[in-house]
Design an enzyme around this catalytic site. Sequence first.
Site, PDB file in Angstrom:
ATOM      1  N   LEU A 222       0.840  -1.201   0.000  1.00 18.83           N
ATOM      2  CA  LEU A 222       0.000   0.000   0.000  1.00 18.83           C
ATOM      3  C   LEU A 222       0.872   1.247   0.000  1.00 18.83           C
ATOM      4  CD1 LEU A 222      -2.738  -1.007   2.620  1.00 18.83           C
ATOM      5  CD2 LEU A 222      -2.755  -1.350   0.133  1.00 18.83           C
ATOM      6  N   GLY A 263       2.857  -6.014   8.063  1.00 22.06           N
ATOM      7  CA  GLY A 263       2.671  -4.597   7.776  1.00 22.06           C
ATOM      8  C   GLY A 263       1.594  -4.404   6.726  1.00 22.06           C
ATOM      9  N   ASP A 264       1.920  -3.633   5.679  1.00 26.51           N
ATOM     10  CA  ASP A 264       0.953  -3.406   4.593  1.00 26.51           C
ATOM     11  C   ASP A 264       1.375  -4.138   3.325  1.00 26.51           C
ATOM     12  OD1 ASP A 264       3.184  -1.870   4.163  1.00 26.51           O
ATOM     13  OD2 ASP A 264       2.108  -0.152   3.352  1.00 26.51           O
ATOM     14  N   GLU A 265       2.099  -5.249   3.489  1.00 28.25           N
ATOM     15  CA  GLU A 265       2.570  -6.030   2.358  1.00 28.25           C
ATOM     16  C   GLU A 265       1.726  -7.303   2.191  1.00 28.25           C
ATOM     17  OE1 GLU A 265       7.314  -4.884   2.172  1.00 28.25           O
ATOM     18  OE2 GLU A 265       6.684  -6.756   3.131  1.00 28.25           O
TER      19      GLU A 265
END
Length: 357
Positions: A222, A263-265
């Site tokens: 993201l 995380g955002d992965e």
Amino acid sequence: TRGSVTFETMHKSKEGRLFPVEVTATYLNFDGEEYDFAFVRDITERKQAEEALRASEKRYRLLFERNLAGVFRTTLEGRLLDCNQAAAAMFGYDSPADVLLVPITDLYHTTADREAFLTKLKSEKSLTSLEMRFRRKDGSSAWAMVNVSLVEDDSDASLQIIEGTLVDITERKVAEERVQSLAYFDALTGLPNRTLLQDRLSQALANARRHNCKVALLFLDLDCFKVINDSLGHSVGDLLLQEVAGRLKKCAREQDTVARLGGDEFLIVLTSVEDIQHAAVAAERFMDAMTAGFVIQGHALSICCSLGVSIFPEHGTDSETLIKNADAAMYSAKDGGRNNFQFFTADMNAQAVERLT
């Protein structure tokens, strides 16, 4: 004409000890004379044996009824003959009498489960520590550890009876499933975690080798997620990640895997990919899913993502290499202005963009 009579009574010995006797009195007319005969037999031992049997039966019944484990007896055909209170409670019924009114097929999780159980029991005659799923009165599932034997009926040796015990292990099974979930699924989004991803990816690559097809890895990150976390707080960030996970799952096919690496992965494994353009179209689809705005706790959020793509076998033949190359392609996408996708090689990327255009 008078006959004979048999009765039991108590006699007293010379020492004053009372003991039971059986008296058989008989009338006899012999040669015009009437005679009364009485035969008296000491039945102390018999009475003691009868009392011991009654005590044994009482102990057995109490052990049966008060046993913390479920105890049951059924016919091989499926008629429940007896069970104790623990078994009734396990199945969600108030009393053993209530369970006896229920077809035994209603207590199994599925008909196939019962057939498999009977087949195994007929073959082995005795089963120990067998874990089985059953169905409660309200329709919910329960797990039990079963110890059973196939024995001859006491009253008819030609009939076979199933006798056994049940121990409720539902809480343990729920705990095991919870541990399994924590080990292989991301706690926040419910998506497969890195461990399960590695397993799914290994299976996908093995299948691709057998069928000579491609596998595509989409590494999605993201853009500007840190800004949301820092400005609105981690609770908003967590809710946003859950929404993103839901959208990605809806875009994926049933045979594909959407995993959260942390995380955002996110990493998406596309199986049975026909060609590079097929992967490019899929990448566009996942990116488009992010374009619609998110509303989190009253905050209207617009986010985008950068996405890198690697292809098996062109960009690697093992999981580690493919993930590394997809990650590198994702950073290339970020360097290219974000909100776009890149293939690991420039040539492939140019072909895919031209085809999409």
